[in-house]
Design an enzyme around this catalytic site. Sequence first.
Site, PDB file in Angstrom:
ATOM      1  N   LEU A 129      39.762  59.345  33.305  1.00  0.00           N
ATOM      2  CA  LEU A 129      38.489  59.185  34.010  1.00  0.00           C
ATOM      3  C   LEU A 129      37.385  60.055  33.412  1.00  0.00           C
ATOM      4  O   LEU A 129      37.652  61.144  32.911  1.00  0.00           O
ATOM      5  CB  LEU A 129      38.685  59.526  35.493  1.00  0.00           C
ATOM      6  CG  LEU A 129      39.780  58.721  36.194  1.00  0.00           C
ATOM      7  CD1 LEU A 129      39.979  59.230  37.617  1.00  0.00           C
ATOM      8  CD2 LEU A 129      39.453  57.227  36.201  1.00  0.00           C
ATOM      9  N   HIS A 186      33.293  56.687  35.677  1.00  0.00           N
ATOM     10  CA  HIS A 186      34.165  56.344  36.814  1.00  0.00           C
ATOM     11  C   HIS A 186      33.728  57.091  38.074  1.00  0.00           C
ATOM     12  O   HIS A 186      33.712  56.522  39.169  1.00  0.00           O
ATOM     13  CB  HIS A 186      35.614  56.741  36.512  1.00  0.00           C
ATOM     14  CG  HIS A 186      36.242  55.997  35.376  1.00  0.00           C
ATOM     15  ND1 HIS A 186      36.523  56.589  34.172  1.00  0.00           N
ATOM     16  CD2 HIS A 186      36.671  54.711  35.282  1.00  0.00           C
ATOM     17  CE1 HIS A 186      37.092  55.704  33.366  1.00  0.00           C
ATOM     18  NE2 HIS A 186      37.200  54.557  34.008  1.00  0.00           N
ATOM     19  N   GLN A 227      46.576  42.957  30.191  1.00  0.00           N
ATOM     20  CA  GLN A 227      45.239  42.718  29.637  1.00  0.00           C
ATOM     21  C   GLN A 227      45.107  43.226  28.213  1.00  0.00           C
ATOM     22  O   GLN A 227      44.019  43.206  27.650  1.00  0.00           O
ATOM     23  CB  GLN A 227      44.155  43.302  30.548  1.00  0.00           C
ATOM     24  CG  GLN A 227      44.104  44.817  30.629  1.00  0.00           C
ATOM     25  CD  GLN A 227      43.138  45.288  31.714  1.00  0.00           C
ATOM     26  OE1 GLN A 227      43.403  45.180  32.903  1.00  0.00           O
ATOM     27  NE2 GLN A 227      41.992  45.800  31.307  1.00  0.00           N
ATOM     28  N   GLY A 280      31.950  48.604  36.918  1.00  0.00           N
ATOM     29  CA  GLY A 280      30.862  49.131  36.099  1.00  0.00           C
ATOM     30  C   GLY A 280      30.170  48.061  35.271  1.00  0.00           C
ATOM     31  O   GLY A 280      30.799  47.115  34.798  1.00  0.00           O
ATOM     32  N   ASP A 334      31.176  46.997  31.432  1.00  0.00           N
ATOM     33  CA  ASP A 334      32.016  45.818  31.213  1.00  0.00           C
ATOM     34  C   ASP A 334      31.331  44.632  31.878  1.00  0.00           C
ATOM     35  O   ASP A 334      31.800  44.101  32.895  1.00  0.00           O
ATOM     36  CB  ASP A 334      33.410  46.057  31.797  1.00  0.00           C
ATOM     37  CG  ASP A 334      34.129  47.171  31.052  1.00  0.00           C
ATOM     38  OD1 ASP A 334      34.386  47.016  29.855  1.00  0.00           O
ATOM     39  OD2 ASP A 334      34.395  48.218  31.673  1.00  0.00           O
ATOM     40  N   SER A 364      33.036  55.859  27.819  1.00  0.00           N
ATOM     41  CA  SER A 364      34.200  54.994  27.751  1.00  0.00           C
ATOM     42  C   SER A 364      35.413  55.864  27.464  1.00  0.00           C
ATOM     43  O   SER A 364      35.315  56.837  26.710  1.00  0.00           O
ATOM     44  CB  SER A 364      34.018  53.984  26.602  1.00  0.00           C
ATOM     45  OG  SER A 364      35.273  53.430  26.239  1.00  0.00           O
ATOM     46  N   SER A 365      36.545  55.497  28.037  1.00  0.00           N
ATOM     47  CA  SER A 365      37.768  56.257  27.748  1.00  0.00           C
ATOM     48  C   SER A 365      38.089  56.162  26.265  1.00  0.00           C
ATOM     49  O   SER A 365      38.696  57.066  25.689  1.00  0.00           O
ATOM     50  CB  SER A 365      38.933  55.711  28.573  1.00  0.00           C
ATOM     51  OG  SER A 365      38.586  55.721  29.937  1.00  0.00           O
TER      52      SER A 365
HETATM   53  O1  PAF Z   1      37.823  48.077  33.757  1.00  0.00           O
HETATM   54  C1  PAF Z   1      39.011  48.478  33.796  1.00  0.00           C
HETATM   55  O2  PAF Z   1      39.298  49.669  33.694  1.00  0.00           O
HETATM   56  C2  PAF Z   1      40.124  47.469  33.975  1.00  0.00           C
HETATM   57  O3  PAF Z   1      39.864  46.292  33.297  1.00  0.00           O
HETATM   58  C3  PAF Z   1      40.473  47.182  35.447  1.00  0.00           C
HETATM   59  C4  PAF Z   1      39.321  46.536  36.186  1.00  0.00           C
HETATM   60  C5  PAF Z   1      40.865  48.494  36.134  1.00  0.00           C
HETATM   61  C6  PAF Z   1      41.663  46.221  35.524  1.00  0.00           C
HETATM   62  O4  PAF Z   1      42.796  46.757  34.902  1.00  0.00           O
END
Ligand code: PAF
Length: 287
Positions: free
Chosen positions: A39, A43, A67, A153, A156, A191-192
């Site tokens: 985070l 976040h 994903q 956010g 994205d 961004s991470s």
């Molecule tokens: O944006 C993200 O961090 C991810 O795509 C999410 C929404 C937590 C789903 O895994």
Amino acid sequence: MDKPTKMEIIRTPATIQQRALALKREGRVIGFVPTMGFLHAGHVSLMRLARTRCDVLAVSIFVNPTQFGPNEDLEAYPRDFAQDEILCAQAGVDLLFYPESGTMYAADASVWVDEASLSTVLCGASRIGHFRGVCTVVAKLFNLVLPDLAVFGEKDAQQLRIIERMVRDLNFPVEILRGAIVREADGLAMSSRNKYLASLQRKDALCLRRSLDCAVHLFATGERDAGVLRQAMVEIIGQIPSARIDYIEIVDDMTLASVERIERTALVALAVKIGSTRLIDNDVLRA
Ligand code: PAF
């Protein structure tokens, strides 16, 4: 920082769902921020926004394998639960859902949520199956956390619009709130994945914001030809040897269809690899 609260850490889907059901029976408003952890201030800003609208703030930390594509950074994705836990407590999180590995998907899981229009362009064109994984996990998380509202956010931008579409089309009783992009002082969107950047690459990464600034400036001075904006952005990124463009697109803000002339609100979005780190950023051009 906000005053730390007593935060519950919940490790299984069944437990968070029971907890959420009990809270709903008491009439409590649940706000939710789903994350993949590692985070940062971006976040935290989403958590603060949710906090203003709910009685109970829930955050999930789950690096969702569905994903990630086969050649993506699932294994390498940065993780630091100890630090995340501190940040969540400081942000006033009440429920931190951090599922134990292997508890989120049945080994023979075979039902997916597939958005079939907005997901086909931009990141969806180069990350096949990515948004199917995102929609599926977010639908599952909504069914577990039972939020009244959830914050996503604007960095994205495509994900946000796809989640809004999923909520509309599948009638989820969840209000989606948009959280503004949080940037480092020099303009790089938080961004991470910024963690992957070596120090020279970190400087190179500023070309994303620089190219967006150029598009915003051209638009503000009256340019409406999307091709002209796009070309100017390509030239700015092209000056950086470590940068490889995945896409630079100017699309309709609602449909994400490519536009030639900007006559309605448009989204200018880009994905650029700096070395092997893929970064995204965007801005909205309000016509
Ligand atoms: O944006 C993200 O961090 C991810 O795509 C999410 C929404 C937590 C789903 O895994």
